[in-house]
Design an enzyme around this catalytic site. Structure first.
Site, PDB file in Angstrom:
ATOM      1  N   SER A  40       0.578  -1.305   0.386  1.00  0.00           N
ATOM      2  CA  SER A  40      -0.238   0.071  -0.145  1.00  0.00           C
ATOM      3  C   SER A  40       1.315   1.365   0.360  1.00  0.00           C
ATOM      4  CB  SER A  40      -1.301   0.090   1.002  1.00  0.00           C
ATOM      5  OG  SER A  40      -0.130   0.282   2.565  1.00  0.00           O
ATOM      6  N   LYS A  79       0.597   4.528   7.268  1.00  0.00           N
ATOM      7  CA  LYS A  79      -0.382   5.302   5.668  1.00  0.00           C
ATOM      8  C   LYS A  79       0.674   6.749   5.376  1.00  0.00           C
ATOM      9  CE  LYS A  79      -3.032   1.659   4.830  1.00  0.00           C
ATOM     10  NZ  LYS A  79      -2.869   1.470   3.945  1.00  0.00           N
TER      11      LYS A  79
END
Length: 180
Positions: A40, A79
């Site tokens: 990700s 993230k």
């Protein structure tokens, strides 16, 4: 000789206890290693890279663009902070607007190029406008096509869920670098 050996042993034991105490303190409150799992955050961070996470300066304020480790319910996530409390976020045609202003995302250039090469129309689907609630943060992965984040299931996060900020990659040794 026996007395000296006991004294020496006691001294070594004391030194080891202090060393373990320092390591415990540093790992718990200052810095910790973390293994990136998944794609990700590619190409910024790669699957199975080991990063060093700074916990020290990570208690009061957070900046847009910082790469953070977030404590989830069952797993931790890596993230990038996109929206701060109160921000209005809008994504149109792979352009991010925060509070009505275009935000440059240079960390996406490689993924934007790749998305076009594989025939994908967009790297990031259009969404918004959305307003980030008070005391919440909106996060996304750099690999928008393969990231589960605030847009699609993870929702918003509070600052109490942030473990720390990614500082640099420490392994593999050939890829040691600061994270951006």
């Amino acid at each position: 000789m026996k007395l000296n050996s006991k004294r020496e042993l006691k001294s070594w034991g004391k030194s080891l206890m202090i060393a373990f105490g320092v390591v415990f303190f540093v790992r718990t409150f200052l810095f910790a290693p973390y293994i990136v799992e998944g794609a990700s955050m590619e190409p910024t961070l790669h699957n199975q890279e080991k990063i060093f996470v700074n916990k020290l300066n990570f208690t009061d304020s957070f900046s847009r663009g910082e790469i953070v480790i977030i404590k989830g319910k069952e797993v931790n996530y890596v993230k990038r902070i996109i929206g701060l409390p109160g921000d209005t976020i809008l994504m149109r045609n792979d352009n991010l607007f925060i509070n009505g202003e275009l935000v440059k995302e240079p960390y996406l250039l490689q993924n934007l190029k790749l998305a076009k090469e594989i025939g994908s129309q967009r790297l990031t689907g259009d969404f918004g406008p959305i307003t980030v609630p008070k005391d919440k943060y909106f996060v996304m992965g750099d690999n928008r096509l393969k990231s589960k984040d605030s847009r699609n299931g993870l929702g918003y996060f509070t600052k109490n869920q942030f473990v720390g900020q990614s500082e640099f990659v420490v392994y593999p040794f050939s890829n040691i670098r600061e994270t951006e």
